[in-house]
Enzyme design. Structure first.
Site, PDB file in Angstrom:
ATOM      1  N   GLU A 130       0.839  -1.206   0.000  1.00 30.08           N
ATOM      2  CA  GLU A 130       0.000   0.000   0.000  1.00 30.08           C
ATOM      3  C   GLU A 130       0.876   1.260   0.000  1.00 30.08           C
ATOM      4  OE1 GLU A 130      -3.276  -0.344   2.716  1.00 30.08           O
ATOM      5  OE2 GLU A 130      -3.630  -2.423   2.166  1.00 30.08           O
ATOM      6  N   HIS A 164     -18.413  -8.992   5.460  1.00 30.92           N
ATOM      7  CA  HIS A 164     -17.033  -8.559   5.682  1.00 30.92           C
ATOM      8  C   HIS A 164     -16.373  -9.461   6.707  1.00 30.92           C
ATOM      9  CE1 HIS A 164     -13.923  -5.504   7.245  1.00 30.92           C
ATOM     10  NE2 HIS A 164     -13.505  -5.959   6.090  1.00 30.92           N
ATOM     11  N   HIS A 165     -15.209  -9.994   6.371  1.00 29.09           N
ATOM     12  CA  HIS A 165     -14.408 -10.781   7.307  1.00 29.09           C
ATOM     13  C   HIS A 165     -13.060 -10.109   7.485  1.00 29.09           C
ATOM     14  CE1 HIS A 165     -16.627 -14.823   6.255  1.00 29.09           C
ATOM     15  NE2 HIS A 165     -17.343 -14.056   7.063  1.00 29.09           N
ATOM     16  N   GLU A 166     -12.978  -9.200   8.435  1.00 27.54           N
ATOM     17  CA  GLU A 166     -11.647  -8.689   8.796  1.00 27.54           C
ATOM     18  C   GLU A 166     -11.035  -9.710   9.741  1.00 27.54           C
ATOM     19  OE1 GLU A 166      -9.538  -5.908   7.976  1.00 27.54           O
ATOM     20  OE2 GLU A 166      -8.310  -7.331   9.084  1.00 27.54           O
ATOM     21  N   HIS A 206      -8.528  -8.123   0.705  1.00 28.16           N
ATOM     22  CA  HIS A 206      -7.621  -7.011   1.009  1.00 28.16           C
ATOM     23  C   HIS A 206      -6.429  -7.547   1.795  1.00 28.16           C
ATOM     24  CE1 HIS A 206     -10.112  -3.185   0.262  1.00 28.16           C
ATOM     25  NE2 HIS A 206     -10.633  -4.179  -0.440  1.00 28.16           N
ATOM     26  N   GLU A 207      -5.293  -6.900   1.581  1.00 29.65           N
ATOM     27  CA  GLU A 207      -4.037  -7.267   2.263  1.00 29.65           C
ATOM     28  C   GLU A 207      -3.645  -8.725   2.029  1.00 29.65           C
ATOM     29  OE1 GLU A 207      -6.600  -6.056   4.626  1.00 29.65           O
ATOM     30  OE2 GLU A 207      -6.142  -4.007   4.050  1.00 29.65           O
ATOM     31  N   GLU A 225      -7.391  -5.985  -3.221  1.00 29.96           N
ATOM     32  CA  GLU A 225      -6.853  -4.632  -3.025  1.00 29.96           C
ATOM     33  C   GLU A 225      -5.377  -4.668  -3.435  1.00 29.96           C
ATOM     34  OE1 GLU A 225      -5.991  -3.381   0.961  1.00 29.96           O
ATOM     35  OE2 GLU A 225      -6.932  -1.443   0.604  1.00 29.96           O
ATOM     36  N   GLU A 231      -8.917   4.555  -0.343  1.00 28.71           N
ATOM     37  CA  GLU A 231      -9.084   4.912   1.066  1.00 28.71           C
ATOM     38  C   GLU A 231      -7.993   5.873   1.538  1.00 28.71           C
ATOM     39  OE1 GLU A 231      -9.016   0.923   2.510  1.00 28.71           O
ATOM     40  OE2 GLU A 231      -6.938   1.011   3.148  1.00 28.71           O
TER      41      GLU A 231
HETATM   42  C1  NOJ Z   1      -8.251  -2.268   5.449  1.00 27.38           C
HETATM   43  C2  NOJ Z   1      -9.079  -2.365   4.214  1.00 27.38           C
HETATM   44  O1  NOJ Z   1      -8.311  -2.063   3.078  1.00 27.38           O
HETATM   45  C3  NOJ Z   1     -10.265  -1.443   4.353  1.00 27.38           C
HETATM   46  O2  NOJ Z   1     -11.008  -1.425   3.162  1.00 27.38           O
HETATM   47  C4  NOJ Z   1     -11.077  -1.894   5.536  1.00 27.38           C
HETATM   48  O3  NOJ Z   1     -12.125  -0.994   5.714  1.00 27.38           O
HETATM   49  C5  NOJ Z   1     -10.245  -1.929   6.808  1.00 27.38           C
HETATM   50  N1  NOJ Z   1      -9.057  -2.672   6.589  1.00 27.38           N
HETATM   51  C6  NOJ Z   1     -10.994  -2.555   7.959  1.00 27.38           C
HETATM   52  O4  NOJ Z   1     -11.191  -3.911   7.703  1.00 27.38           O
HETATM   53 CA    CA Z   2      -5.836  -2.139   2.880  1.00 26.71          CA
END
Ligand code: NOJ
Ligand code: CA
Length: 708
Positions: free
Chosen positions: A177, A419-421, A489-490, A508, A514
């Site tokens: 990033e 969403h799965h963070e 993402h990531e 991503e 963002e």
């Molecule tokens: C990083 C992600 O790129 C973003 O889109 C997300 O909102 C945040 N993490 C929280 O999960």
């Molecule tokens: Ca990110």
């Protein structure tokens, strides 16, 4: 040596070859590229690449090294095979409805020179296309190698002798990033040092590593994109620069023990790719990385549906102090604490009433889906990285009534996006995965956005090491089994695996939109991503930012986005993705409803694409034909300098008139001083029309062309 398919050679013939250099060559179908490969006097495999009669990649070594065996020298050529292939395939979604896969292949079958105590075998397979080269190492089953503890590759890219312009980001093992540096071999050290303290792997910076996809513009100029295809069961590749020699060598991302990978033979490495052309547009049009991936492994793809979506997301970035967490009580432990007894912090947008507003907005504007972040237990401590809790993927917060939201969304014809963070707890995510996916399906969700913010636990792996590459592949396969589409993402940067797993709609894996609320993205950034990051696959960049001044929200933030409003519309064309967000708040779209009309209309799946103008970091103009209609769309963006885009509409069918609806920067627009100044006008155009379209500094234009 024998050409053709015969692998075993008379011992006498092999003896005659040992210790003497040998070479083979092939040309690409059009003859633009010529590849030479062979082994040198030490038996080290090498290749070189000519483009239009000039050396592009000088003689460069090949091979790999493991604790158990070294596949980098002492070889002779046992045999070679060549084959010409010309075929096409139809992607489930993408920039084209049909993709031509046209190449000349050379397989260099290597064996240890006669007399070697523990002889080894390796094939280097080259595919030479009219847009570049791919090659990989194939390690067959063999007597003297079985399980390999991989230490590195001997793959080099000798680009000398002249200096070149490099568009690159630092060779960080954990994140991509970053903004790009536009630099040169001579200045690379300085450029990479400027990232110091902002990256997570200082060691990678010290050894002048950069990430792929890397873009090089040679003195000629020839544009060269170096990357990899089909990264599977192997670590990602960085490139270490030898600035004096103008060359790069492969640097495989290690695990914490310094091991690059654990391989069970037979094993094929990912393809190393070199896309090259003297016309920058060809880099954007190239499908080489997808062509080198395996065909689709999902039999029934009817459930895979490209989509646009809005989301409870930007609210958390605007500086209004909104949180993913339901409570401010950091002692909250999911599964232990009863959240219903905790007070909400009152700043939690993932609540039923608010989500219903997003569903209403999506339904009114024909947007397919709604993403909700912060819906599940575990966010209280997430940014300080799991000190006392974990995420649970089947436990909604008490103010998120998942059942009623599912039925409400269904009644409005809107799909909810999960969403799965994981906060990078990938191991725990694997433990919960089956339950998490089953829960999604029970609740009517078909798509998930995953995230891996932070340091990978519990094994302390890197984001792009073999373990995480395996994890990402496991998640995508299990998602396919559950008929779930994924936006990750990531995760490790994409290498075209979305051809094999088309449920992997987007990733991503680069600095996305963002960052407009975290320091900003200069306009040149989105003029570079399509030349670099996007060669691996679509990006969830999250375009559609209409309120470009973050101080609008009155609290905390002062960021100003590096864009005009019209340019945000153009990004739907220049940053193609089958899963495309409209990132801004519904209230901002209501304020600019006429401009939002373009986002409502623009497709996310295309039958044809024409790159009309391109220069990395400067400008891109592209035309695309909707897969579902006869409409064409045009998007153009520029960097911080205004320019006139030359838009030649000769791709339209001759003799047919089209109505062009043009969303353009107003004459006084400028991304720094007047970003929201746009105009919408219509014009009648046909295949003889050549538009000279002004773009503001940091601006762009978006057009819809409909047959009259
Ligand atoms: C990083 C992600 O790129 C973003 O889109 C997300 O909102 C945040 N993490 C929280 O999960
Ligand atoms: Ca990110």
């Amino acid at each position: 040596m024998k050409k053709s398919n015969i692998l075993l050679l008379p011992a006498l013939l092999i003896l005659a070859m040992a210790g003497s250099a040998e070479a083979e060559s092939i040309s690409s179908p059009s003859g633009n590229f010529r590849l030479e490969t062979g082994v040198d006097e030490t038996g080290t495999p090498f290749y070189s690449l000519d483009y239009k009669g000039r050396k592009l990649v000088d003689k460069s070594t090949l091979g790999l090294v493991a604790d158990e065996a070294a596949f980098d020298k002492g070889f002779v050529i046992a045999a070679t095979d060549t084959v010409s292939v010309d075929r096409s395939w139809e992607p489930v979604w993408g920039e084209y409805s049909s993709i031509r896969d046209h190449f000349k292949e050379l397989a260099l079958h290597l064996e240890s020179a006669p007399g070697t105590e523990r002889p080894l075998k390796m094939t280097v397979r080259f595919r030479l296309f009219d847009d570049g080269l791919g090659f990989r190492y194939e390690l067959p089953l063999q007597d003297n190698a079985n399980y390999l503890t991989l230490r590195g590759e001997n793959t080099r890219f000798e680009l000398g002798p002249e200096d070149a312009t490099l568009f690159c980001i630092p060779g960080d093992y954990d994140t991509d990033e970053y903004l790009f540096s536009e630099t040169s071999f001579d200045k690379l050290g300085e450029a990479m040092a400027s990232y110091r303290g902002r990256h997570t792997e200082s060691q990678a910076v010290d050894c002048l590593s950069v990430q792929t996809p890397l873009l090089v513009k040679t003195a000629a100029p020839v544009y060269v994109n170096i990357h990899e295809a089909a990264l599977d069961g192997y670590p990602a590749m960085l490139l270490d620069a030898d600035a004096g020699a103008r060359s790069f060598s492969a640097h495989l991302v290690p695990d914490r023990l310094g091991v690059r990978g654990y391989l069970q033979l037979p094993f094929n490495t990912p393809w190393r790719t070199i896309i090259a052309s003297d016309d920058a547009r060809d880099i954007l049009a190239s499908q080489l990385v997808l062509n080198l991936n395996e065909p689709c492994k999902i039999e029934d793809t009817s459930w895979i549906k490209p989509m646009k979506f809005v989301g409870v997301w930007w609210e958390m970035f605007t500086g209004r102090q909104k949180t993913w967490a339901y409570s401010d009580d950091y002692r909250a432990k999911p599964g232990v604490t009863d959240y219903s007894s905790l007070p909400s912090n009152g700043r939690h947008p993932a609540n039923t009433a608010n989500v219903m507003k997003y569903i209403d907005f999506a339904a009114t504007h024909g947007i397919d889906g709604v993403l909700v972040e912060g819906w599940n237990e575990g966010w209280e401590d997430w940014a300080s990285f799991r000190k006392n809790r974990q995420f649970l993927y089947d436990r909604p917060y008490p103010d998120f009534d998942i059942d009623s939201l599912t039925s409400y969304a269904a009644s409005k014809g809107v799909k909810m996006i999960m969403h799965h963070e994981t906060a990078a707890n990938a191991a725990d995510y694997e433990r919960q995965l089956e339950r998490a996916f089953s829960y999604m399906k029970e609740k009517g969700y078909d798509a998930v956005k995953t995230g891996y913010v932070g340091a990978i636990i519990p094994r302390s792996e890197h984001h792009t090491s073999q373990w995480m590459v395996d994890h990402a592949r496991h998640v995508i396969e299990r998602a396919a089994a559950h008929k779930i589409m994924v936006d990750s993402h990531e995760a490790p940067r994409p290498t075209g695996l979305c051809r094999t797993w088309p449920n992997w709609l987007a990733q991503e894996s680069a600095r996305g939109g963002e960052f407009e609320s975290m320091g900003g993205n200069p306009p040149s950034h989105t003029c570079l991503l399509p030349f670099t990051r996007l060669k691996g696959g679509p990006m969830d960049y999250t375009p559609g930012l209409f309120e470009t001044d973050l101080s609008y929200y009155g609290e905390g933030k002062t960021d100003k986005a590096g864009t005009t409003l019209a340019r945000q519309l153009a990004l739907y064309l220049t940053m193609p993705s089958p899963m495309q967000m409209a990132c801004d708040l519904p209230e901002n779209y209501e304020r600019f409803a006429d401009a939002f009309r373009f986002i409502e209309d623009v497709p996310v799946d295309w039958s044809d694409t024409r790159y009309l103008e391109a220069e990395p970091g400067r400008y891109i103009t592209v035309a695309r034909r909707d897969k579902a209609s006869r409409d064409w769309y045009v998007g153009a963006i520029t960097d911080e300098n205004g320019r006139r885009a030359e838009i030649d509409l000769s791709f339209l069918p001759a003799g047919e008139k089209y109505t062009a609806t043009i969303y353009e920067d107003a004459p006084d627009a400028d991304y720094r001083t007047n970003p929201q100044a746009y105009r919408i006008r219509t014009a009648t155009v046909d295949s003889r029309t050549k538009l000279r379209q002004p773009l503001a500094a940091g601006g762009g234009v978006a057009m819809r062309l409909q047959p009259k």
